[in-house]
Design an enzyme around this catalytic site. Structure first.
Site, PDB file in Angstrom:
ATOM      1  N   GLY A  73       0.497  -1.262   0.085  1.00  0.00           N
ATOM      2  CA  GLY A  73       0.131  -0.043  -0.075  1.00  0.00           C
ATOM      3  C   GLY A  73       0.897   1.025  -0.014  1.00  0.00           C
ATOM      4  O   GLY A  73       0.479   2.203  -0.723  1.00  0.00           O
ATOM      5  N   ASN A 156      -7.587   3.991   8.941  1.00  0.00           N
ATOM      6  CA  ASN A 156      -7.293   2.960   9.465  1.00  0.00           C
ATOM      7  C   ASN A 156      -7.371   2.716  11.146  1.00  0.00           C
ATOM      8  O   ASN A 156      -7.363   1.857  11.837  1.00  0.00           O
ATOM      9  CB  ASN A 156      -5.716   2.679   9.027  1.00  0.00           C
ATOM     10  N   GLN A 184      -7.597   0.088   3.697  1.00  0.00           N
ATOM     11  CA  GLN A 184      -8.324  -0.626   4.703  1.00  0.00           C
ATOM     12  C   GLN A 184      -9.725  -0.912   4.135  1.00  0.00           C
ATOM     13  O   GLN A 184     -10.390  -1.653   4.940  1.00  0.00           O
ATOM     14  CB  GLN A 184      -8.762   0.477   5.936  1.00  0.00           C
ATOM     15  N   SER A 204      -3.708  -3.394  -0.506  1.00  0.00           N
ATOM     16  CA  SER A 204      -2.630  -4.075  -0.107  1.00  0.00           C
ATOM     17  C   SER A 204      -2.870  -5.323   0.267  1.00  0.00           C
ATOM     18  O   SER A 204      -4.094  -5.545   1.267  1.00  0.00           O
ATOM     19  CB  SER A 204      -1.851  -3.229   1.262  1.00  0.00           C
ATOM     20  N   HIS A 206      -2.027  -7.860   2.748  1.00  0.00           N
ATOM     21  CA  HIS A 206      -1.900  -8.244   4.121  1.00  0.00           C
ATOM     22  C   HIS A 206      -3.012  -7.638   4.693  1.00  0.00           C
ATOM     23  O   HIS A 206      -3.019  -8.273   5.879  1.00  0.00           O
ATOM     24  CB  HIS A 206      -0.344  -7.979   4.660  1.00  0.00           C
ATOM     25  N   THR A 242      11.698  -8.029 -10.712  1.00  0.00           N
ATOM     26  CA  THR A 242      11.239  -9.253 -10.936  1.00  0.00           C
ATOM     27  C   THR A 242       9.866  -9.230 -10.281  1.00  0.00           C
ATOM     28  O   THR A 242       9.642  -9.232  -9.067  1.00  0.00           O
ATOM     29  CB  THR A 242      12.123 -10.306 -10.536  1.00  0.00           C
ATOM     30  N   CYS A 329       2.110   2.537  12.922  1.00  0.00           N
ATOM     31  CA  CYS A 329       3.447   3.079  12.399  1.00  0.00           C
ATOM     32  C   CYS A 329       3.542   4.235  13.419  1.00  0.00           C
ATOM     33  O   CYS A 329       4.940   4.483  13.341  1.00  0.00           O
ATOM     34  CB  CYS A 329       3.367   3.539  10.905  1.00  0.00           C
TER      35      CYS A 329
HETATM   36  N1  PLP Z   1      -2.731   3.164   3.797  1.00  0.00           N
HETATM   37  C1  PLP Z   1      -3.523   2.669   4.877  1.00  0.00           C
HETATM   38  C2  PLP Z   1      -5.048   3.286   5.056  1.00  0.00           C
HETATM   39  C3  PLP Z   1      -3.258   1.638   5.708  1.00  0.00           C
HETATM   40  O1  PLP Z   1      -3.929   1.373   6.725  1.00  0.00           O
HETATM   41  C4  PLP Z   1      -1.778   1.002   5.513  1.00  0.00           C
HETATM   42  C5  PLP Z   1      -1.561   0.058   6.547  1.00  0.00           C
HETATM   43  O2  PLP Z   1      -0.254  -0.053   6.859  1.00  0.00           O
HETATM   44  C6  PLP Z   1      -1.013   1.588   4.241  1.00  0.00           C
HETATM   45  C7  PLP Z   1      -1.614   2.546   3.663  1.00  0.00           C
HETATM   46  C8  PLP Z   1       0.125   0.915   4.155  1.00  0.00           C
HETATM   47  O3  PLP Z   1       0.100  -0.258   3.451  1.00  0.00           O
HETATM   48  P1  PLP Z   1       1.469  -1.236   3.322  1.00  0.00           P
HETATM   49  O4  PLP Z   1       1.432  -1.784   4.817  1.00  0.00           O
HETATM   50  O5  PLP Z   1       1.062  -2.246   2.586  1.00  0.00           O
HETATM   51  O6  PLP Z   1       2.602  -0.623   2.998  1.00  0.00           O
END
Ligand code: PLP
Length: 399
Positions: A73, A156, A184, A204, A206, A242, A329
């Site tokens: 993401g 998020n 999200q 994203s 995960h 790759t 984060c």
């Molecule tokens: N954007 C949002 C709203 C997210 O919750 C996250 C989660 O970490 C990200 C971006 C970043 O995604 P990634 O962890 O795949 O870099």
């Protein structure tokens, strides 16, 4: 008790689903060829990569040619903003205006700040107390030199779902490109790039039971963004490196599973979430954060006055509950979350936040346990707190 392990942090990340894992395995073991190689051995990887692209496109109502794989993401968000800025500069419109919101993920906010240093002007739209961007405010912020609008689909930290379709309609009416960070949202609520009127959309894997380190950027045809990552020319020269075939295959399998299961899983999670919300907002000096109605099915978020979020998390961890306070984060920093400040919470209160985000493996029994443990921890921390009046059982501050 030590026998409990309850993972309630699905907005941070999820376990890879068995379906996704099984789909990925052959690409680590037997079908590991480089999709760019010419021999037949590498064809399985190439074929499955393109199948994954088509599957992801179908899940978003996009076309396969509009899906570009990324490392996640964060890269998709960086690419959307920097790509549009560079594209406009190449067309002779250097240093334009960008509109985003005050509650974006740092992948968007820090990229916007980077572009400000490069001479772009950025408007950070405020949100209301529920975390909603006002469509009229967006329309009012658009200028003749606005090159991009980037507003997230769902937040998020507080789970608020933005009125993306309406925001996209406004962007399109003013012929401004519109990006949404749907990290999200994808796999959690229905996502349709056509209905949402978006030109760019980040996802994203995960966050919806796919693997970490893989994501995608949807780029509406015929828009073509300059590459962010230079190299061997993969992804039609737009994103070199790759191809992460296992990642792409796992992402597609996880997304298909999530989208097919949405009509069953979304009401199930929403019912669990609402039990958390009803139970915990019953505590004194406790508030729900985010929109009570327009919110992600699995996300419950709160602030407890007179409680320190970090301490709350540590005590919940000791009782076997994994949860979050503020965003994952920024959990290393002591500043209160920019999102909680943007919805108007005073610093002192924003420090006492808790996000519980539910997912596939959570049950009614998990919610029972959380509803038993959280009130005990909150009461205990308040007893110790210098900002809690123990005789009056209320915070020491007057608001
Ligand atoms: N954007 C949002 C709203 C997210 O919750 C996250 C989660 O970490 C990200 C971006 C970043 O995604 P990634 O962890 O795949 O870099």
């Amino acid at each position: 008790s030590m026998s409990h392990f309850i993972y309630a942090d699905h907005a941070a990340t999820t376990a890879v689903s068995d379906t996704a894992l099984q789909a990925m395995l052959p690409h680590f073991t037997t079908a590991y060829g480089n999709p760019s190689s010419l021999y037949r051995f590498a064809q399985e990887g190439k074929t499955d990569l393109e199948r994954a692209r088509a599957e992801i496109a179908a899940c978003l109502n996009a076309r396969p040619e509009e899906i570009y794989f990324t490392s996640g993401g964060t890269e998709a968000d960086n690419w959307a903003l920097r790509g549009v800025a560079e594209l406009m500069a190449l067309k002779g419109r250097k240093g334009g205006h960008i509109i985003t919101s005050a509650i974006e993920h740092h992948a968007v906010l820090h990229t916007a700040q980077y572009l400000e240093k490069q001479g772009y002007e950025v408007t950070y739209l405020p949100v209301d107390g529920r975390g909603l961007v006002d469509p009229a405010a967006l329309e009012g912020a658009i200028r003749p030199d606005t090159i991009l609008i980037s507003i997230m689909a769902a937040n998020n930290e507080i789970g608020t779902i933005e009125p993306v379709a309406e925001l996209g309609r406004i962007a399109r009416a003013h012929k401004v490109l519109f990006h949404t960070d749907a990290v999200q949202a994808v796999g959690h609520i229905p996502v349709d790039v056509e209905a949402w009127n978006v030109d760019l959309l980040s996802l994203s894997a995960h966050k919806f039971r796919g693997p970490k380190g893989v994501g995608a950027l949807y780029v509406k045809k015929p828009l073509r963004l300059p590459a962010l990552i230079q190299g061997g020319g993969q992804e039609k020269g737009r994103r070199s490196g790759t191809e992460n075939v296992p990642g792409a295959v796992g992402m597609a399998a996880a997304l298909r599973e999530a989208v097919d299961g949405l009509s069953r899983e979304s009401p199930r999670l929403a019912a669990l979430r609402d039990r958390l919300i009803d139970g915990l907002t019953g505590l004194p000096y406790t508030r729900l954060t985010g929109d009570p109605v327009n919110r992600l099915p699995g996300t419950a978020s709160f602030v407890f006055e007179g409680v320190e979020g970090e301490a709350l998390l540590l005590h919940l961890d000791a009782r076997g509950i994994c949860a979050s306070s503020g965003s994952a984060c920024s959990s290393a920093s002591l500043d209160p979350s920019h999102v909680l400040l943007a919805i108007g919470l005073p610093h002192a209160i924003a420090h006492g936040s808790l996000r519980l985000s539910l997912g596939a493996e959570n049950t009614e029994a998990d919610v029972d346990y959380i509803l038993k443990e959280v009130p005990q921890v909150v009461a205990y921390l308040r007893e110790l707190s210098p900002v809690w009046d123990r005789d009056a059982q209320k915070p020491t501050w007057e608001l």
